[in-house]
Design a protein around this motif. Structure first.
Motif, PDB file in Angstrom:
ATOM      1  N   GLU A  10       0.819  -1.210   0.000  1.00 41.86           N
ATOM      2  CA  GLU A  10       0.000   0.000   0.000  1.00 41.86           C
ATOM      3  C   GLU A  10       0.856   1.265   0.000  1.00 41.86           C
ATOM      4  N   LYS A  11       0.272   2.348  -0.532  1.00 41.30           N
ATOM      5  CA  LYS A  11       0.792   3.678  -0.247  1.00 41.30           C
ATOM      6  C   LYS A  11       0.277   4.004   1.157  1.00 41.30           C
ATOM      7  N   MET A  12       1.144   4.526   2.025  1.00 39.57           N
ATOM      8  CA  MET A  12       0.742   4.659   3.421  1.00 39.57           C
ATOM      9  C   MET A  12       0.806   6.096   3.924  1.00 39.57           C
ATOM     10  N   PHE A  28      11.043  11.519  -5.797  1.00 42.77           N
ATOM     11  CA  PHE A  28      11.234  10.291  -6.594  1.00 42.77           C
ATOM     12  C   PHE A  28      10.566  10.451  -7.964  1.00 42.77           C
ATOM     13  N   LYS A  29       9.345  11.015  -7.963  1.00 43.08           N
ATOM     14  CA  LYS A  29       8.642  11.218  -9.233  1.00 43.08           C
ATOM     15  C   LYS A  29       9.383  12.231 -10.119  1.00 43.08           C
ATOM     16  N   ARG A  30       9.851  13.314  -9.497  1.00 42.42           N
ATOM     17  CA  ARG A  30      10.614  14.320 -10.272  1.00 42.42           C
ATOM     18  C   ARG A  30      11.864  13.685 -10.865  1.00 42.42           C
ATOM     19  N   GLN A  50      -1.605  17.105 -11.154  1.00 48.87           N
ATOM     20  CA  GLN A  50      -2.861  16.661 -11.798  1.00 48.87           C
ATOM     21  C   GLN A  50      -3.211  15.232 -11.378  1.00 48.87           C
ATOM     22  N   LYS A  51      -2.193  14.372 -11.334  1.00 47.76           N
ATOM     23  CA  LYS A  51      -2.471  12.985 -10.940  1.00 47.76           C
ATOM     24  C   LYS A  51      -2.902  12.941  -9.473  1.00 47.76           C
ATOM     25  N   ARG A  52      -2.237  13.756  -8.674  1.00 46.13           N
ATOM     26  CA  ARG A  52      -2.564  13.776  -7.248  1.00 46.13           C
ATOM     27  C   ARG A  52      -4.025  14.162  -7.024  1.00 46.13           C
TER      28      ARG A  52
HETATM   29  O1  LIG Z   1       0.373   8.142  -5.292  1.00 45.39           O
HETATM   30  C1  LIG Z   1       0.748   8.258  -6.436  1.00 45.39           C
HETATM   31  O2  LIG Z   1       1.119   9.310  -6.890  1.00 45.39           O
HETATM   32  C2  LIG Z   1       0.770   7.097  -7.284  1.00 45.39           C
HETATM   33  O3  LIG Z   1       1.082   7.234  -8.389  1.00 45.39           O
HETATM   34  C3  LIG Z   1       0.422   5.804  -6.700  1.00 45.39           C
HETATM   35  C4  LIG Z   1      -0.241   4.783  -7.586  1.00 45.39           C
HETATM   36  C5  LIG Z   1      -0.546   3.549  -6.713  1.00 45.39           C
HETATM   37  O4  LIG Z   1      -0.051   3.434  -5.599  1.00 45.39           O
HETATM   38  O5  LIG Z   1      -1.278   2.710  -7.179  1.00 45.39           O
HETATM   39  C6  LIG Z   1      -1.501   5.266  -8.129  1.00 45.39           C
HETATM   40  C7  LIG Z   1      -1.969   4.971  -9.351  1.00 45.39           C
HETATM   41  C8  LIG Z   1      -1.172   4.241 -10.334  1.00 45.39           C
HETATM   42  O6  LIG Z   1      -1.720   2.982 -10.438  1.00 45.39           O
HETATM   43  C9  LIG Z   1       0.221   4.055  -9.920  1.00 45.39           C
HETATM   44  C10 LIG Z   1       0.655   4.346  -8.667  1.00 45.39           C
END
Ligand SMILES: O=C(O)C(=O)C[C@]1(C(=O)O)C=C[C@@H](O)C=C1
Ligand SMILES: C[S@@+](CC[C@H](N)C(=O)[O-])C[C@H]1O[C@@H](n2cnc3c(N)ncnc32)[C@H](O)[C@@H]1O
Length: 251
Positions: free
Chosen positions: A164-166, A184-186, A197-199
């Motif tokens: 999980e993301k925690m 890490f993403k950067r 946007q994803k957040r």
């Molecule tokens: O928290 C984020 O920014 C994520 O990208 C996480 C996350 C995940 O944990 O499932 C969310 C969606 C995608 O499937 C890939 C990764």
């Protein structure tokens, strides 16, 4: 070569909620690799865990299998006789691609890929159940029931892997690990726009829990206890084992 994830690189007027649609499925290997610290290690170690926990004649479940990365690793590693893997996902584009993926390699372990909601799939005779970054997408009120069903479907001595993301109870540590994830993403080439946007798309559909909450749920399900076996920043994986039957007069 996998398709690069550029889904959120330009401004999107109406962001809406996150879904695992065709576009996401198409870039998923690149997306998850660049978004989840330690993902590749977790996948290969799930293979190792499957090699250890698989028992002859039992089933292994990959719940929320996406494109089948964990299933592929497990299928390679399992040597126990007469095992089968049940891989489940409720996203049609993921399931289609997963089936094609699995067919591309020859293997002795049969895999059934089900297009279904993991909350509706019966679990029985299981030696290992994997929830690799899936439970976080269920409504929080459904999570305990899901783990209860996993416990009930496992054979004694079987295990659940819960990645999980925690979130963290300590606000300072929580903020640091959250920021490290964004670093890490950067470092993996995502821009501030892509990250934000994803957040905001994930905000309503992926509600994270603390490590303590996960351990409490596992305990309540009957596992006795669960422990973290992998963590990188705010992403981690727990393992819990269903107690083996003890002989009648055991002390
Ligand atoms: O928290 C984020 O920014 C994520 O990208 C996480 C996350 C995940 O944990 O499932 C969310 C969606 C995608 O499937 C890939 C990764
Ligand atoms: C982050 S991905 C999982 C990654 C995958 N386990 C791996 O190791 O590569 C989450 C997956 O869970 C699926 N999912 C979310 N909720 C689900 C549900 N209720 N039933 C079935 N699948 C679900 C999504 O469609 C998505 O493919």
């Amino acid at each position: 070569m996998t398709n690069p994830d550029k889904l959120f690189s330009t401004p999107i007027a109406n962001l809406g909620d996150w879904t695992f649609d065709e576009r996401v499925a198409e870039v998923f290997p690149d997306m998850i690799q660049r978004s989840v610290p330690g993902y590749a290690s977790i996948i290969s170690m799930i293979g190792m865990l499957a090699g250890r926990f698989a028992r002859p004649g039992s089933r292994i479940y990959d719940l929320g299998c996406s494109l089948g990365a964990a299933t592929l690793a497990m299928r390679r590693a399992v040597t126990a006789e007469d095992c089968r893997i049940i891989a489940v996902d409720n996203s049609a584009p993921m399931v289609d691609r997963c089936r094609r993926h699995l067919e591309a390699f020859r293997a002795d372990i049969p895999v059934e890929v089900l297009h279904a909601d993991i909350r509706d799939v019966p679990i029985s005779n299981a030696s290992l159940v994997v929830l690799n970054f899936t439970l976080q997408f269920l409504e929080p009120e459904d999570r305990q029931q899901m783990l209860n069903r996993v416990f009930a479907g496992l054979n004694p001595g079987g295990a659940v892997v819960l990645s999980e993301k925690m979130s963290f109870q300590d606000a300072e540590i929580g903020e640091l690990l959250f920021n490290m994830h964004h670093d890490f993403k950067r470092a993996n080439g995502y821009s501030e726009l892509e990250i934000s946007q994803k957040r905001s798309m994930l905000e309503n559909v992926m509600l994270t829990d603390s490590v303590e909450t996960h351990k409490d749920r596992l305990r309540q399900a009957g596992f006795g206890h669960g422990e973290i076996w992998f963590q990188c920043f705010n992403f981690g994986s727990l393992i819990a084992i269903k107690p083996a039957h003890r002989p009648e007069n055991a002390g």
